[in-house]
Design a protein around this motif. Structure first.
Motif, PDB file in Angstrom:
ATOM      1  N   LYS A 126     147.619  46.350  25.176  1.00 17.10           N
ATOM      2  CA  LYS A 126     146.983  47.331  25.690  1.00 17.10           C
ATOM      3  C   LYS A 126     146.602  48.089  24.408  1.00 17.10           C
ATOM      4  O   LYS A 126     145.544  48.865  24.520  1.00 17.10           O
ATOM      5  N   TYR A 127     146.987  48.076  23.138  1.00 16.40           N
ATOM      6  CA  TYR A 127     146.596  48.472  22.098  1.00 16.40           C
ATOM      7  C   TYR A 127     146.918  47.570  20.797  1.00 16.40           C
ATOM      8  O   TYR A 127     147.762  46.972  20.835  1.00 16.40           O
ATOM      9  N   SER A 181     139.245  54.149  21.493  1.00 17.63           N
ATOM     10  CA  SER A 181     140.213  54.453  22.729  1.00 17.63           C
ATOM     11  C   SER A 181     139.674  55.219  23.953  1.00 17.63           C
ATOM     12  O   SER A 181     138.636  56.317  23.390  1.00 17.63           O
ATOM     13  N   GLN A 232     152.001  54.552  19.954  1.00 11.88           N
ATOM     14  CA  GLN A 232     151.339  54.520  21.066  1.00 11.88           C
ATOM     15  C   GLN A 232     152.339  53.854  22.170  1.00 11.88           C
ATOM     16  O   GLN A 232     152.484  54.505  23.250  1.00 11.88           O
ATOM     17  N   LEU A 233     153.106  53.031  21.624  1.00 10.60           N
ATOM     18  CA  LEU A 233     154.319  52.578  22.768  1.00 10.60           C
ATOM     19  C   LEU A 233     155.145  53.758  23.411  1.00 10.60           C
ATOM     20  O   LEU A 233     155.639  53.651  24.452  1.00 10.60           O
ATOM     21  N   GLN A 289     145.662  58.494  22.975  1.00  7.92           N
ATOM     22  CA  GLN A 289     146.763  57.818  23.616  1.00  7.92           C
ATOM     23  C   GLN A 289     146.197  56.828  24.599  1.00  7.92           C
ATOM     24  O   GLN A 289     145.480  57.378  25.482  1.00  7.92           O
ATOM     25  N   VAL A 290     146.880  55.743  24.512  1.00 13.08           N
ATOM     26  CA  VAL A 290     146.248  54.773  25.639  1.00 13.08           C
ATOM     27  C   VAL A 290     147.256  54.936  26.942  1.00 13.08           C
ATOM     28  O   VAL A 290     148.439  55.000  26.624  1.00 13.08           O
ATOM     29  N   ASN A 340     149.747  54.216  29.737  1.00 18.02           N
ATOM     30  CA  ASN A 340     150.824  53.320  30.125  1.00 18.02           C
ATOM     31  C   ASN A 340     150.764  52.062  28.960  1.00 18.02           C
ATOM     32  O   ASN A 340     150.574  51.079  29.615  1.00 18.02           O
ATOM     33  N   CYS A 341     150.716  52.663  27.864  1.00 20.32           N
ATOM     34  CA  CYS A 341     150.784  51.431  26.896  1.00 20.32           C
ATOM     35  C   CYS A 341     152.112  51.124  26.760  1.00 20.32           C
ATOM     36  O   CYS A 341     153.001  51.650  26.025  1.00 20.32           O
ATOM     37  N   ASP A 342     152.434  49.640  27.274  1.00 21.56           N
ATOM     38  CA  ASP A 342     153.609  49.317  27.352  1.00 21.56           C
ATOM     39  C   ASP A 342     153.792  47.745  26.489  1.00 21.56           C
ATOM     40  O   ASP A 342     154.587  47.354  26.043  1.00 21.56           O
ATOM     41  N   ALA A 400     151.775  46.368  22.615  1.00 19.89           N
ATOM     42  CA  ALA A 400     150.987  46.494  21.436  1.00 19.89           C
ATOM     43  C   ALA A 400     151.178  45.436  20.475  1.00 19.89           C
ATOM     44  O   ALA A 400     152.216  44.662  20.430  1.00 19.89           O
TER      45      ALA A 400
END
Lengths: 126, 388
Positions: free
Chosen positions: B276-277, B314, B348-349, B358-359, B361-363, B365
């Motif tokens: 996600k990131y 982002s 982020q996480l 901020q991404v 639902n960044c789960d 990376a």
């Protein structure tokens, strides 16, 4: 623009014979006695098979693999990898040329540049 | 996901300074250690493992452990240049899994801005370095050893300076939201191309900042992480590699990420499409582009097209990267960018990045770093991190 003054290479027991030969205008690398491959930079143990190696005189020509002119250099200069016709590619400088005319794939030949010690191997377009 | 959780990142701290003429490097390291402990809720006496790279303060860990007056039972001074800190996280996870420590402290600090070091200076030849007799006379600096990679990439794949410029544009769009970033002004592709060429084909704005500063991390045993109040950031996968000149078989079109990436993805049991990131080492724009290809976010040679048109921004593109502004705009403490790459991935996480970047639902990376010189010999380290 000031002429670039080259620094002598730091020499150790493994590299000393190359620079001694350089002072006699001979261009060497090492060849494996086991797998027969040439490599760069020269070393006592073959980087491909760990066999023992010996010095061999090689052709002085090659092609520019990549280069970059350091515009912030004083004076500006061209660092490059040259793929030798003998096989391996080596880090060097491209000299005695118009820095804006260089291109990848260009044919080049060896030029020794004088230092306070042994000369160092540079290349110039053919 | 098949792997067993070995360890979690329970503390992360980035020093806010970008110029520290009145502090020592060891002092900056210690301030970062204090910051990471405060972030985690752990105390100094909990630390029983210590990691730093070898060339920052004398003998690295020995000098710093003495300065901090720690009693540790696991010590690691692995030095892979700017990639060291990702390797430290991986090694800490391994040490924790092996029962060698419970709480590993990793620190970095440096003051190249105050001490006047920059990437246009020739790298000093290190005594007994086997390559020095063959390279020192030719003045390999930092920038020209990356520039040759960019030159070859353009030659083989048609990559353009405009495409590289998009990487800096994306970093600047993120940095505008970071009050600590050195360069907060949003720039355009045209402005990158109009900046002076430092070493062909890299412009001034293709290069990262030179900053003082540092950071610290705490990697801990799973039971300890669960006992703390911070969001859980798991070390899911890791890989490391080294790529050199391969006996003269030079190929500047790829980096060691080609080898470290698959190891990390396999251990994590995920693919590039799941990420996600991404924190990607951005010493220069070309570094980012090559890593994106080598980590499998696109095919080799397609990196230029991938990064163009805001794809790294982002909220705009498919692969948000370096949402703190990265080394290109925010911080490159000690000329070693791996630490800040991990820290922004942790933010982020945790959902603690700036709201503008901020991404959602960044789960999952990825953080990746390239240490030392892309064009001659460099270390690569990849981490995949998951929020539980």
């Amino acid at each position: 623009m000031a002429e670039r003054k080259f620094a002598a290479a730091p020499v150790n027991p493994e590299s000393a014979p190359f620079y001694k030969a350089a002072a006699e205008n001979r261009f060497l690398t090492r060849k494996c006695t086991a797998c027969a491959r040439l490599h760069w930079y020269p070393r006592a143990i073959c980087p491909f098979c760990w066999g023992t190696t010996e010095w061999q005189e090689i052709e002085r020509t090659g092609r520019i693999y990549s280069y970059s002119v350091m515009r912030r250099g004083d004076p500006p200069f061209a660092i490059a990898y040259v793929t030798l016709d003998a096989g391996p590619a080596m880090l060097t400088n491209l000299v005695d040329c118009d820095l804006d005319s260089l291109r990848i794939g260009q044919r080049v030949t060896l030029v020794w540049k004088a230092t306070d010690g042994a000369p160092v191997p540079c290349f110039t377009p053919l | 996901m098949t792997n067993i959780a070995k360890a979690y990142i329970a503390g992360a701290y980035e020093h806010p300074t970008r110029k520290a003429p009145d502090k020592s490097v060891a002092q900056l390291q210690a301030e970062c250690a204090v910051g990471a402990l405060a972030d985690s809720g752990l105390s100094r006496d909990d630390v029983d493992g210590y990691f730093c790279a070898s060339d920052e303060v004398g003998l690295g860990p020995l000098n710093m452990i003495d300065y901090l007056n720690l009693r540790v039972r696991h010590i690691d001074g692995t030095d892979m240049g700017g990639a060291s800190y990702l390797a430290h996280v991986a090694h800490a996870a391994q040490a924790i899994a092996a029962g060698k420590c419970n709480v590993a402290l990793i620190t970095l600090a440096g003051r190249p801005r105050s001490e006047g070091h920059s990437g246009t200076m020739p790298r000093a030849a290190v005594a007994n370095s086997p390559d020095a007799p063959w390279e020192a006379p030719f003045l390999p600096a930092t920038v020209n050893m990356y520039a040759m990679c960019a030159m070859r990439h353009m030659y083989e794949f048609g990559t353009t300076s405009e495409q590289l410029a998009w990487i800096k544009v994306a970093a600047s769009r993120h940095a505008q939201h970071n009050p600590n970033a050195m360069l907060r002004e949003v720039v355009t592709v045209a402005e990158v191309l109009a900046s002076p060429v430092v070493s062909d084909p890299l412009h001034r704005l293709d290069c990262c900042v030179v900053s003082d500063g540092g950071g610290a991390l705490l990697v801990v045993r799973p039971e300890i992480a669960r006992s703390l109040k911070r969001p859980l950031v798991k070390v899911l996968g890791a890989g490391e590699s080294m790529k050199g000149q391969m006996g003269g078989d030079i190929d500047l079109t790829y980096s060691g990420a080609r080898w470290s990436g698959p190891v990390a993805f396999a251990e994590a049991g995920v693919t590039p499409a799941d990420i996600k990131y991404a924190s990607l080492y951005d010493s220069f724009t070309i570094t980012v582009l090559m890593q994106i290809e080598d980590l499998g976010f696109c095919a080799k040679g397609d990196g230029g097209k991938f990064v163009a048109d805001g794809n790294l921004i982002s909220g705009v593109g498919k692969l948000p990267f370096n949402t703190d502004g990265g080394g290109l705009c925010s911080n490159h403490p000690g000329n070693r960018g791996g630490m800040t790459k991990i820290i922004e991935a942790v933010r982020q996480l945790r959902g603690e990045a700036h709201p503008a970047v901020q991404v959602p639902n960044c789960d999952l990376a990825l953080a990746h770093a390239t240490g030392r010189l892309l064009g001659s010999r460099h270390g690569s380290a990849t981490l995949i991190l998951e929020r539980e």
